[in-house]
Motif scaffolding. Sequence first.
Motif, PDB file in Angstrom:
ATOM      1  N   VAL A  75      18.798  -7.535  12.582  1.00 31.80           N
ATOM      2  CA  VAL A  75      18.608  -6.364  13.425  1.00 31.80           C
ATOM      3  C   VAL A  75      18.978  -6.780  14.838  1.00 31.80           C
ATOM      4  O   VAL A  75      18.581  -7.840  15.307  1.00 31.80           O
ATOM      5  N   CYS A  76      19.756  -5.933  15.505  1.00 34.85           N
ATOM      6  CA  CYS A  76      20.273  -6.284  16.824  1.00 34.85           C
ATOM      7  C   CYS A  76      20.045  -5.116  17.790  1.00 34.85           C
ATOM      8  O   CYS A  76      20.405  -3.979  17.472  1.00 34.85           O
ATOM      9  N   ILE A  77      19.456  -5.406  18.933  1.00 35.58           N
ATOM     10  CA  ILE A  77      19.286  -4.410  19.981  1.00 35.58           C
ATOM     11  C   ILE A  77      19.638  -5.063  21.309  1.00 35.58           C
ATOM     12  O   ILE A  77      19.195  -6.186  21.581  1.00 35.58           O
ATOM     13  N   ASP A  78      20.474  -4.404  22.081  1.00 42.59           N
ATOM     14  CA  ASP A  78      20.937  -4.961  23.367  1.00 42.59           C
ATOM     15  C   ASP A  78      21.522  -6.362  23.186  1.00 42.59           C
ATOM     16  O   ASP A  78      21.287  -7.251  24.001  1.00 42.59           O
ATOM     17  N   ASN A  79      22.261  -6.569  22.091  1.00 41.44           N
ATOM     18  CA  ASN A  79      22.845  -7.873  21.745  1.00 41.44           C
ATOM     19  C   ASN A  79      21.809  -8.973  21.550  1.00 41.44           C
ATOM     20  O   ASN A  79      22.142 -10.151  21.553  1.00 41.44           O
ATOM     21  N   LYS A  80      20.562  -8.593  21.372  1.00 36.92           N
ATOM     22  CA  LYS A  80      19.493  -9.548  21.060  1.00 36.92           C
ATOM     23  C   LYS A  80      19.165  -9.398  19.578  1.00 36.92           C
ATOM     24  O   LYS A  80      18.994  -8.285  19.081  1.00 36.92           O
ATOM     25  N   ILE A  81      19.097 -10.514  18.885  1.00 31.43           N
ATOM     26  CA  ILE A  81      18.812 -10.483  17.458  1.00 31.43           C
ATOM     27  C   ILE A  81      17.308 -10.544  17.227  1.00 31.43           C
ATOM     28  O   ILE A  81      16.621 -11.419  17.770  1.00 31.43           O
ATOM     29  N   LEU A  82      16.832  -9.587  16.446  1.00 35.36           N
ATOM     30  CA  LEU A  82      15.424  -9.569  16.058  1.00 35.36           C
ATOM     31  C   LEU A  82      15.334 -10.079  14.627  1.00 35.36           C
ATOM     32  O   LEU A  82      15.728  -9.392  13.696  1.00 35.36           O
ATOM     33  N   GLY A  83      14.814 -11.264  14.469  1.00 36.58           N
ATOM     34  CA  GLY A  83      14.663 -11.842  13.140  1.00 36.58           C
ATOM     35  C   GLY A  83      13.384 -11.359  12.490  1.00 36.58           C
ATOM     36  O   GLY A  83      12.872 -10.275  12.788  1.00 36.58           O
ATOM     37  N   LYS A  84      12.850 -12.166  11.622  1.00 36.68           N
ATOM     38  CA  LYS A  84      11.575 -11.848  10.984  1.00 36.68           C
ATOM     39  C   LYS A  84      10.457 -12.213  11.963  1.00 36.68           C
ATOM     40  O   LYS A  84      10.524 -13.250  12.620  1.00 36.68           O
ATOM     41  N   PRO A  85       9.441 -11.381  12.070  1.00 36.71           N
ATOM     42  CA  PRO A  85       8.378 -11.659  13.027  1.00 36.71           C
ATOM     43  C   PRO A  85       7.548 -12.875  12.622  1.00 36.71           C
ATOM     44  O   PRO A  85       7.359 -13.149  11.443  1.00 36.71           O
ATOM     45  N   GLU A  86       7.070 -13.571  13.628  1.00 37.75           N
ATOM     46  CA  GLU A  86       6.258 -14.771  13.394  1.00 37.75           C
ATOM     47  C   GLU A  86       4.830 -14.422  13.021  1.00 37.75           C
ATOM     48  O   GLU A  86       4.158 -15.176  12.319  1.00 37.75           O
ATOM     49  N   ASN A  87       4.341 -13.278  13.509  1.00 41.47           N
ATOM     50  CA  ASN A  87       2.964 -12.861  13.253  1.00 41.47           C
ATOM     51  C   ASN A  87       2.840 -11.373  13.580  1.00 41.47           C
ATOM     52  O   ASN A  87       3.825 -10.728  13.964  1.00 41.47           O
ATOM     53  N   ALA A  88       1.622 -10.832  13.465  1.00 42.63           N
ATOM     54  CA  ALA A  88       1.402  -9.401  13.685  1.00 42.63           C
ATOM     55  C   ALA A  88       1.732  -8.998  15.119  1.00 42.63           C
ATOM     56  O   ALA A  88       2.345  -7.947  15.356  1.00 42.63           O
ATOM     57  N   GLU A  89       1.348  -9.802  16.074  1.00 39.93           N
ATOM     58  CA  GLU A  89       1.619  -9.487  17.480  1.00 39.93           C
ATOM     59  C   GLU A  89       3.123  -9.402  17.739  1.00 39.93           C
ATOM     60  O   GLU A  89       3.605  -8.487  18.409  1.00 39.93           O
ATOM     61  N   HIS A  90       3.863 -10.334  17.183  1.00 43.56           N
ATOM     62  CA  HIS A  90       5.320 -10.346  17.328  1.00 43.56           C
ATOM     63  C   HIS A  90       5.940  -9.114  16.666  1.00 43.56           C
ATOM     64  O   HIS A  90       6.873  -8.500  17.198  1.00 43.56           O
ATOM     65  N   ALA A  91       5.421  -8.721  15.498  1.00 45.50           N
ATOM     66  CA  ALA A  91       5.909  -7.531  14.803  1.00 45.50           C
ATOM     67  C   ALA A  91       5.688  -6.278  15.654  1.00 45.50           C
ATOM     68  O   ALA A  91       6.575  -5.432  15.781  1.00 45.50           O
ATOM     69  N   VAL A  92       4.525  -6.169  16.256  1.00 41.62           N
ATOM     70  CA  VAL A  92       4.216  -5.027  17.122  1.00 41.62           C
ATOM     71  C   VAL A  92       5.180  -4.992  18.307  1.00 41.62           C
ATOM     72  O   VAL A  92       5.718  -3.940  18.660  1.00 41.62           O
ATOM     73  N   GLU A  93       5.426  -6.150  18.930  1.00 41.70           N
ATOM     74  CA  GLU A  93       6.355  -6.222  20.066  1.00 41.70           C
ATOM     75  C   GLU A  93       7.752  -5.729  19.669  1.00 41.70           C
ATOM     76  O   GLU A  93       8.400  -4.994  20.419  1.00 41.70           O
ATOM     77  N   MET A  94       8.225  -6.167  18.496  1.00 44.81           N
ATOM     78  CA  MET A  94       9.556  -5.737  18.048  1.00 44.81           C
ATOM     79  C   MET A  94       9.615  -4.237  17.848  1.00 44.81           C
ATOM     80  O   MET A  94      10.572  -3.580  18.277  1.00 44.81           O
ATOM     81  N   LEU A  95       8.611  -3.677  17.193  1.00 41.41           N
ATOM     82  CA  LEU A  95       8.615  -2.244  16.931  1.00 41.41           C
ATOM     83  C   LEU A  95       8.496  -1.435  18.224  1.00 41.41           C
ATOM     84  O   LEU A  95       9.104  -0.368  18.350  1.00 41.41           O
ATOM     85  N   GLN A  96       7.763  -1.948  19.190  1.00 44.38           N
ATOM     86  CA  GLN A  96       7.690  -1.280  20.489  1.00 44.38           C
ATOM     87  C   GLN A  96       9.067  -1.295  21.167  1.00 44.38           C
ATOM     88  O   GLN A  96       9.451  -0.320  21.808  1.00 44.38           O
ATOM     89  N   LEU A  97       9.804  -2.391  20.999  1.00 42.33           N
ATOM     90  CA  LEU A  97      11.150  -2.482  21.560  1.00 42.33           C
ATOM     91  C   LEU A  97      12.102  -1.484  20.891  1.00 42.33           C
ATOM     92  O   LEU A  97      12.954  -0.873  21.540  1.00 42.33           O
ATOM     93  N   LEU A  98      11.962  -1.288  19.590  1.00 45.19           N
ATOM     94  CA  LEU A  98      12.830  -0.383  18.837  1.00 45.19           C
ATOM     95  C   LEU A  98      12.472   1.093  19.047  1.00 45.19           C
ATOM     96  O   LEU A  98      13.327   1.966  18.891  1.00 45.19           O
ATOM     97  N   SER A  99      11.230   1.365  19.404  1.00 45.95           N
ATOM     98  CA  SER A  99      10.738   2.731  19.549  1.00 45.95           C
ATOM     99  C   SER A  99      11.574   3.524  20.556  1.00 45.95           C
ATOM    100  O   SER A  99      11.809   3.088  21.682  1.00 45.95           O
ATOM    101  N   GLY A 100      12.041   4.694  20.108  1.00 50.09           N
ATOM    102  CA  GLY A 100      12.789   5.585  20.979  1.00 50.09           C
ATOM    103  C   GLY A 100      14.209   5.155  21.282  1.00 50.09           C
ATOM    104  O   GLY A 100      14.846   5.699  22.181  1.00 50.09           O
ATOM    105  N   ARG A 101      14.716   4.196  20.520  1.00 46.22           N
ATOM    106  CA  ARG A 101      16.030   3.634  20.840  1.00 46.22           C
ATOM    107  C   ARG A 101      16.884   3.474  19.588  1.00 46.22           C
ATOM    108  O   ARG A 101      16.407   3.532  18.472  1.00 46.22           O
ATOM    109  N   MET A 102      18.171   3.193  19.833  1.00 45.20           N
ATOM    110  CA  MET A 102      19.099   2.896  18.751  1.00 45.20           C
ATOM    111  C   MET A 102      19.241   1.382  18.639  1.00 45.20           C
ATOM    112  O   MET A 102      19.268   0.676  19.639  1.00 45.20           O
ATOM    113  N   HIS A 103      19.288   0.899  17.404  1.00 47.22           N
ATOM    114  CA  HIS A 103      19.600  -0.510  17.168  1.00 47.22           C
ATOM    115  C   HIS A 103      20.589  -0.575  16.012  1.00 47.22           C
ATOM    116  O   HIS A 103      20.836   0.406  15.319  1.00 47.22           O
TER     117      HIS A 103
END
Length: 188
Positions: A75-103
């Motif tokens: 998964v790539c957003i703003d040329n940054k690759i989002l891999g598999k999350p390390e933990n729940a907090e990391h997963a939440v951060e990724m989804l907040q980044l994706l919210s309202g945007r195209m990736h």
Amino acid sequence: MINNHKIILASKSPRRQELLRLMDLEFRIVLKEVDESYPADLNPEEIAVYIAEKKAKAFDENVTDEIVLTADTIVCIDNKILGKPENAEHAVEMLQLLSGRMHRVITGVCLFYKQQYHSFSDVSEVYFGELSDEEINSYVEKYKPFDKAGSYGIQERIGLIGIERINGSYTNVVGLPTEKLYQALAKL
């Protein structure tokens, strides 16, 4: 013609396994540990194919008349690759980044057959609507998306309620571009 091929799926992804079953393809699963690092100068499309080929090369000497199917989805957003999350907090951060945007979701696929590598990739644009913190936290707690690039599965609740549209292949976002895979298998 495609059904005459014996396929080895080198993936533990239940989503890829289900897609192959839905395509009426017979396969067996063989897993190998592979280092998924990649050179820093590759673009996202090249990274996905590079890792898929790296996974296929683990089978070099062990396969004679079967097709080894490997894949890697990023998964790539703003040329940054989002891999598999390390933990729940990391997963939440990724989804907040994706919210309202195209990736972009990019899947690299490699078919290793008769000592040759046949590789391709597919890219889908995914548009998320705005997700509330409650929706994100609830999803992460219930679905534990720790094995998913970008911290979500399109076929799960967050995809069903949050994705407004997709440009490209739905199955690519699930983890395997079945349309392109079918065409590639038909050519072998």
